[in-house]
Enzyme design. Structure first.
Site, PDB file in Angstrom:
ATOM      1  N   GLY A 209      36.665  47.399  35.241  1.00  0.00           N
ATOM      2  CA  GLY A 209      36.093  46.537  34.219  1.00  0.00           C
ATOM      3  C   GLY A 209      35.204  45.431  34.742  1.00  0.00           C
ATOM      4  N   ILE A 210      35.360  44.249  34.163  1.00  0.00           N
ATOM      5  CA  ILE A 210      34.523  43.110  34.532  1.00  0.00           C
ATOM      6  C   ILE A 210      34.713  42.747  35.996  1.00  0.00           C
ATOM      7  CG2 ILE A 210      34.168  40.640  34.155  1.00  0.00           C
ATOM      8  CD1 ILE A 210      34.721  41.132  31.182  1.00  0.00           C
ATOM      9  N   ASP A 229      43.850  43.300  43.533  1.00  0.00           N
ATOM     10  CA  ASP A 229      44.489  43.731  42.290  1.00  0.00           C
ATOM     11  C   ASP A 229      45.957  44.009  42.564  1.00  0.00           C
ATOM     12  OD1 ASP A 229      44.778  44.684  39.542  1.00  0.00           O
ATOM     13  OD2 ASP A 229      42.610  45.031  39.613  1.00  0.00           O
ATOM     14  N   ASN A 276      39.456  36.492  37.990  1.00  0.00           N
ATOM     15  CA  ASN A 276      39.136  37.380  36.882  1.00  0.00           C
ATOM     16  C   ASN A 276      40.365  38.041  36.274  1.00  0.00           C
ATOM     17  OD1 ASN A 276      37.260  39.367  35.326  1.00  0.00           O
ATOM     18  ND2 ASN A 276      38.593  40.697  36.551  1.00  0.00           N
ATOM     19  N   TYR A 341      46.710  34.037  24.313  1.00  0.00           N
ATOM     20  CA  TYR A 341      45.481  34.265  25.071  1.00  0.00           C
ATOM     21  C   TYR A 341      44.523  33.078  24.917  1.00  0.00           C
ATOM     22  CZ  TYR A 341      41.425  36.844  26.867  1.00  0.00           C
ATOM     23  OH  TYR A 341      40.342  37.259  27.596  1.00  0.00           O
TER      24      TYR A 341
END
Length: 436
Positions: A209-210, A229, A276, A341
């Protein structure tokens, strides 16, 4: 995910129908690519009032690669640093009124403003008025054009990286923003095409993803990239790292010793830290158990605070380094079903604003954040069709962004030349209609 409406609206029948029915008319945006790294065409340089910027502005604009002209410009830069009252605000209208219509599709309009003067309420009012002007013009401009305001406290050279970004295809999904460029130290890169050469960048949540897009952009700009990650994503993280000539680092960012483990893995330190990694556990507050609340706050905010503190205390982020967080429109405007969130991402905004001055003073490190809006990812692809379409169209550009749009903004903030940009939250949202 393909935006079929965008493709249809760009066809001859689509243009006819969307005009007749009053439907959104998104334009295909010109984004960075190896074949199209920058705009070619004319830049129109205008002024309002008596500009405060020194004579260095013209050479800075010349180095963007755009040539001076007065025809049909691809970009317009209006130096409004000298706007100090209602009368000189009239010069803003006089300068832009005749030329807005002639700006090329996907063109750029950038206003340059002065810091707000707390000792002169007329100047403060006039300069604040530029913000409303820019945000309104951004919603009118159409055809993929963007409009932004840059407040410059130092000389023009301190804003060169920002102007290069805003006047290029890299900023395709950044519009309606007010960016403050302080008088802090900055370094001119040896090569503006590879400004991160020789620097080490770590990106969390970079297996997909981003995060993967950010890692790719930083590597393109010359950085040695560390792809971080969770252990469950090790295979994907290694694949990204191998493709970019970097290295993978797998660990749970929420562990108490995550910062120490990162520092131990990078004994020479790092120059760019991009936070991120993030998760969502959506549910309305009345139906949200404590576990859903706590897990989102811990991953999205708690881990960022702990890791940043540990790396700064150990001076594992080198002097002249950059920390870039990831906020969200949900943290600025709020979003139903995302109290957890939204709180976590608003917390990132608070982290940036609270830490940035001290980090620069004590460690020589800048702290900024990007705030993505509707970005085309696997997560947004799972949103129900009608909600997804609403999310795409509720911005001035009438379309979703790409992970690359976020990555390009991170790349600008990560540059050595962006040292005078500190404590900023830059929305990558196509000027979303939600929030400020």
């Amino acid at each position: 995910m393909a935006d079929r409406y965008l493709s249809f609206a760009g066809s001859a029948p689509g243009r006819f129908l969307t005009r007749r029915l009053g439907l959104p008319q998104p334009a295909e945006l010109i984004r960075w690519s190896p074949e199209h790294p920058g705009f070619t065409g004319e830049l129109l340089h205008l002024t309002a009032g008596k500009p405060d910027l020194d004579a260095q502005l013209a050479p800075v604009l010349a180095r963007t690669g755009l040539r001076p002209g007065a025809g049909s410009p691809v970009a317009v830069v209006l130096d409004a640093t000298g706007v100090r009252d209602v009368e000189t605000l009239g010069e803003v209208h006089a300068a832009l009124h005749p030329v807005v219509r002639s700006v090329a599709a996907s063109g750029r309009i950038v206003l340059l403003g002065a810091p707000l003067d707390h000792t002169d309420h007329h100047q403060y009012a006039a300069q604040q008025a530029l913000e409303g002007f820019v945000r309104s013009l951004g919603k009118e401009a159409g055809r993929g054009r963007t409009v932004n305001l840059v407040r410059i406290a130092g000389d023009a050279r301190s804003a060169e990286s920002t102007l290069r970004f805003l006047l290029s295809p890299r900023s395709a999904y950044v519009s309606g923003q007010v960016i403050e460029v302080g008088a802090g130290p900055f370094a001119v890169p040896d090569d503006w095409e590879r400004p991160l050469a020789g620097r080490t960048a770590l990106v969390t949540g970079a297996a997909r993803g981003i995060g993967a897009a950010v890692a790719e952009t930083l590597a393109r700009d010359g950085a040695r990239v560390v792809v971080l990650d969770v252990p469950a994503a090790e295979a994907e993280a290694r694949a990204v790292a191998e493709r970019l000539g970097g290295r993978a680092l797998t660990l749970d960012i929420t562990e108490a010793d995550a910062g120490a483990r990162i520092a131990d893995a990078l004994p020479a330190g790092l120059d760019v830290l991009v936070h991120n990694a993030g998760i969502t556990r959506d549910r309305r507050l009345v139906n949200m158990p404590a576990e859903r609340w706590g897990s989102v706050l811990d991953v999205n905010l708690g881990s960022v605070l702990r890791t940043t503190d540990a790396l700064l205390e150990r001076r594992a982020v080198n002097a002249g380094g950059r920390i870039v967080g990831t906020a969200s429109i949900a943290g600025i405007a709020g979003n139903a079903g995302q109290t957890n969130y939204g709180a976590s991402k608003a917390g990132i905004v608070g982290l940036v604003r609270g830490l940035a001055p001290r980090a620069l003073a004590e460690y020589g490190v800048t702290v900024n954040a990007v705030a993505p809006g509707f970005i085309e990812t696997r997560m947004t692809a799972s949103i129900p069709l009608f909600i997804r379409e609403a999310g795409r169209r509720m911005n001035s550009l009438r379309q979703g962004g790409t992970p690359g749009d976020v990555a390009e903004t991170v790349g600008w903030l990560a540059q050595p030349g962006s040292g005078a940009v500190n404590g900023q939250i830059v929305r990558v949202c196509g000027q979303s209609l939600l929030g400020a």
